[in-house]
Structures are given as C-alpha cells and as structure tokens.
Design a protein around this motif. Sequence first.
Motif, PDB file in Angstrom:
ATOM      1  N   GLU A  65       0.832  -1.201   0.000  1.00 38.77           N
ATOM      2  CA  GLU A  65       0.000   0.000   0.000  1.00 38.77           C
ATOM      3  C   GLU A  65       0.871   1.257   0.000  1.00 38.77           C
ATOM      4  O   GLU A  65       0.611   2.223  -0.734  1.00 38.77           O
ATOM      5  CB  GLU A  65      -0.915  -0.019   1.227  1.00 38.77           C
ATOM      6  CG  GLU A  65      -1.830   1.164   1.340  1.00 38.77           C
ATOM      7  CD  GLU A  65      -2.661   1.137   2.614  1.00 38.77           C
ATOM      8  OE1 GLU A  65      -3.379   2.125   2.849  1.00 38.77           O
ATOM      9  OE2 GLU A  65      -2.595   0.156   3.381  1.00 38.77           O
ATOM     10  N   GLY A  66       1.920   1.242   0.825  1.00 40.82           N
ATOM     11  CA  GLY A  66       2.810   2.391   0.895  1.00 40.82           C
ATOM     12  C   GLY A  66       3.555   2.639  -0.403  1.00 40.82           C
ATOM     13  O   GLY A  66       3.697   3.779  -0.852  1.00 40.82           O
ATOM     14  N   LYS A  67       4.054   1.560  -1.029  1.00 42.37           N
ATOM     15  CA  LYS A  67       4.760   1.716  -2.302  1.00 42.37           C
ATOM     16  C   LYS A  67       3.833   2.248  -3.388  1.00 42.37           C
ATOM     17  O   LYS A  67       4.229   3.086  -4.198  1.00 42.37           O
ATOM     18  CB  LYS A  67       5.368   0.378  -2.731  1.00 42.37           C
ATOM     19  CG  LYS A  67       6.559  -0.009  -1.896  1.00 42.37           C
ATOM     20  CD  LYS A  67       7.143  -1.341  -2.319  1.00 42.37           C
ATOM     21  CE  LYS A  67       8.337  -1.673  -1.446  1.00 42.37           C
ATOM     22  NZ  LYS A  67       8.935  -2.959  -1.774  1.00 42.37           N
ATOM     23  N   LEU A  83       4.886  11.252   1.007  1.00 39.87           N
ATOM     24  CA  LEU A  83       5.264  11.103   2.413  1.00 39.87           C
ATOM     25  C   LEU A  83       4.413  10.057   3.125  1.00 39.87           C
ATOM     26  O   LEU A  83       4.929   9.273   3.932  1.00 39.87           O
ATOM     27  CB  LEU A  83       5.165  12.452   3.125  1.00 39.87           C
ATOM     28  CG  LEU A  83       6.168  13.513   2.659  1.00 39.87           C
ATOM     29  CD1 LEU A  83       5.891  14.847   3.343  1.00 39.87           C
ATOM     30  CD2 LEU A  83       7.588  13.054   2.917  1.00 39.87           C
ATOM     31  N   ALA A  84       3.124  10.039   2.837  1.00 48.57           N
ATOM     32  CA  ALA A  84       2.245   9.036   3.459  1.00 48.57           C
ATOM     33  C   ALA A  84       2.652   7.632   3.026  1.00 48.57           C
ATOM     34  O   ALA A  84       2.639   6.702   3.837  1.00 48.57           O
ATOM     35  CB  ALA A  84       0.788   9.309   3.090  1.00 48.57           C
ATOM     36  N   GLY A  85       3.026   7.488   1.760  1.00 53.94           N
ATOM     37  CA  GLY A  85       3.481   6.189   1.266  1.00 53.94           C
ATOM     38  C   GLY A  85       4.754   5.732   1.956  1.00 53.94           C
ATOM     39  O   GLY A  85       4.888   4.574   2.350  1.00 53.94           O
ATOM     40  N   LYS A  86       5.685   6.656   2.136  1.00 55.69           N
ATOM     41  CA  LYS A  86       6.929   6.309   2.834  1.00 55.69           C
ATOM     42  C   LYS A  86       6.658   5.957   4.293  1.00 55.69           C
ATOM     43  O   LYS A  86       7.284   5.051   4.850  1.00 55.69           O
ATOM     44  CB  LYS A  86       7.923   7.455   2.730  1.00 55.69           C
ATOM     45  CG  LYS A  86       8.515   7.579   1.343  1.00 55.69           C
ATOM     46  CD  LYS A  86       9.579   8.648   1.272  1.00 55.69           C
ATOM     47  CE  LYS A  86      10.086   8.738  -0.152  1.00 55.69           C
ATOM     48  NZ  LYS A  86      11.422   9.255  -0.250  1.00 55.69           N
ATOM     49  N   ALA A  87       5.718   6.651   4.917  1.00 59.79           N
ATOM     50  CA  ALA A  87       5.367   6.358   6.306  1.00 59.79           C
ATOM     51  C   ALA A  87       4.765   4.958   6.427  1.00 59.79           C
ATOM     52  O   ALA A  87       5.077   4.213   7.366  1.00 59.79           O
ATOM     53  CB  ALA A  87       4.389   7.404   6.833  1.00 59.79           C
ATOM     54  N   LYS A  88       3.928   4.580   5.475  1.00 59.70           N
ATOM     55  CA  LYS A  88       3.334   3.239   5.507  1.00 59.70           C
ATOM     56  C   LYS A  88       4.396   2.164   5.301  1.00 59.70           C
ATOM     57  O   LYS A  88       4.341   1.095   5.911  1.00 59.70           O
ATOM     58  CB  LYS A  88       2.235   3.119   4.455  1.00 59.70           C
ATOM     59  CG  LYS A  88       0.990   3.906   4.830  1.00 59.70           C
ATOM     60  CD  LYS A  88      -0.071   3.844   3.770  1.00 59.70           C
ATOM     61  CE  LYS A  88      -1.260   4.690   4.187  1.00 59.70           C
ATOM     62  NZ  LYS A  88      -2.300   4.745   3.178  1.00 59.70           N
ATOM     63  N   GLN A  89       5.379   2.445   4.447  1.00 62.73           N
ATOM     64  CA  GLN A  89       6.466   1.492   4.252  1.00 62.73           C
ATOM     65  C   GLN A  89       7.288   1.345   5.531  1.00 62.73           C
ATOM     66  O   GLN A  89       7.702   0.237   5.889  1.00 62.73           O
ATOM     67  CB  GLN A  89       7.355   1.937   3.090  1.00 62.73           C
ATOM     68  CG  GLN A  89       6.673   1.816   1.740  1.00 62.73           C
ATOM     69  CD  GLN A  89       7.516   2.386   0.633  1.00 62.73           C
ATOM     70  OE1 GLN A  89       8.611   1.904   0.390  1.00 62.73           O
ATOM     71  NE2 GLN A  89       7.004   3.416  -0.028  1.00 62.73           N
ATOM     72  N   ALA A  90       7.516   2.449   6.233  1.00 67.09           N
ATOM     73  CA  ALA A  90       8.241   2.396   7.503  1.00 67.09           C
ATOM     74  C   ALA A  90       7.449   1.598   8.535  1.00 67.09           C
ATOM     75  O   ALA A  90       8.015   0.800   9.295  1.00 67.09           O
ATOM     76  CB  ALA A  90       8.516   3.808   8.011  1.00 67.09           C
ATOM     77  N   GLU A  91       6.128   1.787   8.544  1.00 66.26           N
ATOM     78  CA  GLU A  91       5.281   1.020   9.458  1.00 66.26           C
ATOM     79  C   GLU A  91       5.380  -0.476   9.163  1.00 66.26           C
ATOM     80  O   GLU A  91       5.444  -1.306  10.073  1.00 66.26           O
ATOM     81  CB  GLU A  91       3.822   1.478   9.338  1.00 66.26           C
ATOM     82  CG  GLU A  91       2.882   0.730  10.252  1.00 66.26           C
ATOM     83  CD  GLU A  91       1.428   1.112  10.057  1.00 66.26           C
ATOM     84  OE1 GLU A  91       0.571   0.335  10.522  1.00 66.26           O
ATOM     85  OE2 GLU A  91       1.138   2.166   9.454  1.00 66.26           O
TER      86      GLU A  91
END
Length: 108
Positions: A65-67, A83-91
């Motif tokens: 989803e983040g990617k 930024l939201a995508g990168k945050a989801k990848q970090a999560e």
Amino acid sequence: MNRQLRFLRQLAATCLGLAFSLLVLIATPALSAPAQASGALTLSSSRLPLAATAGRVKAGAKDFEGKTQESIGNITGNQGDRLAGKAKQAEAKVRNAVEDVKDKAGMG
C-alpha cells in the motif's frame, strides 16, 4: 488533471484491495485441518503460528500500500501522497521487525 487524479486514486484503491485479497487467498489454502487444530500452519517445511503469518501478511499489505501510494505521489507530484506512502512502508518494516522478535522469542 483533476479527473485524471481521481481516476488514478480509484485505480490504486482497487489495486490495493485486490492485492490484499490475493494475499489472504494465498495464505488461506496453506491451512490444513491438523494445522488449524494446533493453531499453526505449514509453509514449506517450517511450521509458523497462524498469528505470526497473519502479522507478516498485514505487514506485506501495508508495504505494498505504501509503495503504491508513494508511486502515485511521484506520478501526480503530490508531496503528501509521497510522504504518506513512505510512512506506511516504515510502518511495514516495524511490523516485520516485531514479527522477527516474536519468532526469535518463540512467541509466534
């Protein structure tokens, strides 16, 4: 441009839903009756607790989803989506790290 953006967002949401459904379908057939009774499932030659596998599936879905959201942000030039995508990848990385700790501790 606004119409194209809405179309891209709808397409991405549909793709995410399909991807998550596929992940669930891939994990579900691996369950056999004895494995369900013991609370574990067999993938390859290793036995993983069902909860650990579910956690990994959720982490994989969150990463996907983040990617996807980051890619949409790159295409549309929307910094918020990037930024939201990168945050989801970090999560997703954190969720996978938690599952690694659980596996090492034998908590599954």
